[in-house]
Design a protein around this motif. Structure first.
Motif, PDB file in Angstrom:
ATOM      1  N   UNK A 199      -8.023   8.407 -59.700  1.00 16.43           N
ATOM      2  CA  UNK A 199      -9.055   7.599 -59.039  1.00 16.43           C
ATOM      3  C   UNK A 199      -9.379   6.306 -59.783  1.00 16.43           C
ATOM      4  N   UNK A 200      -9.405   6.365 -61.117  1.00 11.42           N
ATOM      5  CA  UNK A 200      -9.702   5.160 -61.891  1.00 11.42           C
ATOM      6  C   UNK A 200      -8.641   4.092 -61.704  1.00 11.42           C
ATOM      7  N   UNK A 201      -7.379   4.504 -61.705  1.00 13.80           N
ATOM      8  CA  UNK A 201      -6.296   3.551 -61.520  1.00 13.80           C
ATOM      9  C   UNK A 201      -6.316   2.954 -60.122  1.00 13.80           C
ATOM     10  N   UNK A 202      -6.598   3.762 -59.111  1.00 12.22           N
ATOM     11  CA  UNK A 202      -6.654   3.260 -57.737  1.00 12.22           C
ATOM     12  C   UNK A 202      -7.774   2.240 -57.571  1.00 12.22           C
ATOM     13  N   UNK A 203      -8.935   2.514 -58.183  1.00 10.47           N
ATOM     14  CA  UNK A 203     -10.053   1.570 -58.100  1.00 10.47           C
ATOM     15  C   UNK A 203      -9.692   0.236 -58.743  1.00 10.47           C
ATOM     16  N   UNK A 204      -9.050   0.297 -59.908  1.00 12.97           N
ATOM     17  CA  UNK A 204      -8.646  -0.937 -60.589  1.00 12.97           C
ATOM     18  C   UNK A 204      -7.605  -1.694 -59.778  1.00 12.97           C
ATOM     19  N   UNK A 229     -20.539   3.575 -57.533  1.00 16.94           N
ATOM     20  CA  UNK A 229     -20.867   4.930 -57.979  1.00 16.94           C
ATOM     21  C   UNK A 229     -20.263   5.950 -57.016  1.00 16.94           C
ATOM     22  N   UNK A 230     -19.669   6.997 -57.579  1.00 17.10           N
ATOM     23  CA  UNK A 230     -19.071   8.065 -56.790  1.00 17.10           C
ATOM     24  C   UNK A 230     -19.601   9.397 -57.302  1.00 17.10           C
ATOM     25  N   UNK A 231     -20.239  10.167 -56.413  1.00 13.76           N
ATOM     26  CA  UNK A 231     -20.764  11.477 -56.799  1.00 13.76           C
ATOM     27  C   UNK A 231     -19.873  12.569 -56.223  1.00 13.76           C
ATOM     28  N   UNK A 232     -19.761  13.658 -56.945  1.00 14.38           N
ATOM     29  CA  UNK A 232     -18.900  14.753 -56.506  1.00 14.38           C
ATOM     30  C   UNK A 232     -19.428  16.086 -57.011  1.00 14.38           C
ATOM     31  N   UNK A 233     -18.863  17.150 -56.453  1.00 12.13           N
ATOM     32  CA  UNK A 233     -19.228  18.517 -56.839  1.00 12.13           C
ATOM     33  C   UNK A 233     -18.025  19.184 -57.485  1.00 12.13           C
ATOM     34  N   UNK A 234     -18.262  19.910 -58.582  1.00 13.21           N
ATOM     35  CA  UNK A 234     -17.195  20.607 -59.286  1.00 13.21           C
ATOM     36  C   UNK A 234     -17.266  22.102 -59.012  1.00 13.21           C
ATOM     37  N   UNK A 235     -16.108  22.718 -58.841  1.00 11.33           N
ATOM     38  CA  UNK A 235     -16.011  24.165 -58.668  1.00 11.33           C
ATOM     39  C   UNK A 235     -15.032  24.717 -59.686  1.00 11.33           C
ATOM     40  N   UNK A 242     -12.605  19.223 -57.500  1.00  9.51           N
ATOM     41  CA  UNK A 242     -13.612  18.176 -57.385  1.00  9.51           C
ATOM     42  C   UNK A 242     -13.675  17.706 -55.933  1.00  9.51           C
ATOM     43  N   UNK A 243     -14.866  17.808 -55.325  1.00 15.95           N
ATOM     44  CA  UNK A 243     -15.081  17.364 -53.950  1.00 15.95           C
ATOM     45  C   UNK A 243     -16.015  16.156 -53.964  1.00 15.95           C
ATOM     46  N   UNK A 244     -15.559  15.048 -53.376  1.00 15.03           N
ATOM     47  CA  UNK A 244     -16.339  13.818 -53.372  1.00 15.03           C
ATOM     48  C   UNK A 244     -17.405  13.867 -52.278  1.00 15.03           C
ATOM     49  N   UNK A 245     -18.658  13.586 -52.664  1.00 17.38           N
ATOM     50  CA  UNK A 245     -19.793  13.713 -51.753  1.00 17.38           C
ATOM     51  C   UNK A 245     -20.288  12.381 -51.210  1.00 17.38           C
ATOM     52  N   UNK A 251     -17.541  15.681 -48.717  1.00 20.27           N
ATOM     53  CA  UNK A 251     -16.524  16.594 -49.220  1.00 20.27           C
ATOM     54  C   UNK A 251     -15.191  16.489 -48.506  1.00 20.27           C
ATOM     55  N   UNK A 252     -14.983  15.407 -47.722  1.00 17.39           N
ATOM     56  CA  UNK A 252     -13.726  15.255 -46.984  1.00 17.39           C
ATOM     57  C   UNK A 252     -12.559  14.883 -47.896  1.00 17.39           C
ATOM     58  N   UNK A 253     -12.865  14.411 -49.100  1.00 14.80           N
ATOM     59  CA  UNK A 253     -11.839  14.099 -50.091  1.00 14.80           C
ATOM     60  C   UNK A 253     -12.035  15.011 -51.299  1.00 14.80           C
ATOM     61  N   UNK A 254     -10.946  15.526 -51.783  1.00 13.18           N
ATOM     62  CA  UNK A 254     -11.028  16.408 -52.941  1.00 13.18           C
ATOM     63  C   UNK A 254      -9.751  16.319 -53.760  1.00 13.18           C
ATOM     64  N   UNK A 255      -9.843  16.818 -54.973  1.00 14.29           N
ATOM     65  CA  UNK A 255      -8.663  16.896 -55.828  1.00 14.29           C
ATOM     66  C   UNK A 255      -8.812  18.066 -56.772  1.00 14.29           C
ATOM     67  N   UNK A 256      -7.688  18.568 -57.270  1.00 13.40           N
ATOM     68  CA  UNK A 256      -7.668  19.620 -58.273  1.00 13.40           C
ATOM     69  C   UNK A 256      -7.209  19.005 -59.593  1.00 13.40           C
ATOM     70  N   UNK A 257      -7.753  19.506 -60.684  1.00 17.68           N
ATOM     71  CA  UNK A 257      -7.311  19.048 -61.992  1.00 17.68           C
ATOM     72  C   UNK A 257      -7.432  20.176 -63.005  1.00 17.68           C
TER      73      UNK A 257
END
Length: 298
Positions: A135-140, A183-189, A198-201, A251-257
């Motif tokens: 996400x950081x690279x895409x924003x830049x 600013x981007x807020x998200x929820x961690x599971x 990580x689900x982006x809210x 939460x329509x966008x998410x990623x696993x890490x």
């Protein structure tokens, strides 16, 4: 964060460790190393070799090796030009492979076996390194593909992790006189001892702030006119501008890490493609506590 001081002592004094102490030796980091970094690196390596030769318990030898690997990684960031060179794409392939090699070395010495539930995870972290698909690279990339570097700059990125939630902030500067935050807020599971989802809210573009002392004299009249115009806008419009533009993501966008390394100063995560992100701690969450008996989602 002060530079890694532990490795500046002599190899002889380093082996005089107290075996009765249960805590491993500590150190802190800095992204502004001194000129004699190569000498310190040699000292750290000598400390590990001499500790092994004189029978120091393996836990201490491993800890000194880990501290040396941490300093080596921070020095590689600086040699590559730091965050500014990273976001503007000025890092060479040789520098990239050098940093990634040191990341791999440090991951091998991860001291936290269950990082997803560790109290070290919570707090405020600053991005030091991210790969091409993060996400950081895409924003830049979005910023610098659309605007010249003389017009816009990404000065820093950080993230606050607390209570299974995150708040990532990108600090953007326009023409060196207008500051803005994305600013981007998200929820961690928690999905395992190493893996998280990580689900982006919500995304938010804060109202810009003008650095008045940075405004050229010939533009200050225009700035005053713009301020007057804004004050004459209808109240709903002014409230929207003051509170920023919010974009619900639901939460329509998410990623696993996967967290591949975590201690009290450095966090390393890898996405599903194995691309690493390296963050250094800015401050600790005051409410951090050990989480036990966590049930992992399958």
């Amino acid at each position: 964060m002060a530079l890694l001081q532990h490795c500046s002592v002599s190899a002889t004094s380093a082996v005089r460790l107290s075996f009765s102490s249960s805590a491993p030796p500590r150190a802190s980091l800095s992204l502004h190393p001194e000129k004699k970094s190569h000498s310190r690196r040699m000292i750290c390596r000598a400390m590990v070799q001499e500790a092994a030769a004189q029978g120091i318990p393996s836990v201490y030898a491993r800890e000194m090796e880990r501290l040396s690997a941490k300093e080596s990684l921070i020095l590689a960031f600086n040699d590559a030009g730091g965050f500014e060179a990273l976001v503007t794409g000025k890092i060479t392939d040789l520098q990239k492979i050098d940093v990634n090699e040191r990341i791999t070395t440090l991951e091998r010495l991860n001291p936290t076996p269950r990082p997803t539930t560790s109290p070290y995870l919570e707090g405020r972290w600053s991005f030091e390194w991210f790969g091409s698909n993060t996400p950081g690279s895409l924003a830049a990339r979005v910023l610098f593909e659309r605007f010249p570097s003389s017009f816009v700059s990404l000065s820093s990125m950080d993230i606050v992790i607390k209570d299974a939630s995150t708040r990532a902030t990108a600090n953007v500067k326009l023409l060196n006189m207008i500051e803005n935050k994305v600013i981007l807020t998200s929820k961690l599971t928690v999905e395992g001892p190493l893996r998280m989802k990580e689900e982006y809210l919500e995304g938010m573009l804060e109202s810009p702030t003008v650095i008045e002392e940075a405004v050229p004299e010939q533009l200050r009249g225009l700035l005053g006119q713009a301020t007057t115009t804004l004050q004459q806008l209808p109240e709903p419009v002014k409230d929207t501008l003051a509170n920023g533009l919010r974009i619900p993501l639901g939460g329509s966008y998410q990623r696993f890490f996967m967290i591949s390394y975590l201690d009290d100063e450095i966090l390393i995560v890898r996405d599903t493609l194995g691309v690493p992100e390296v963050l250094t701690r800015v401050e600790t969450s005051s409410s951090s506590s050990v989480v036990e008996n966590v049930e992992y989602n399958s």
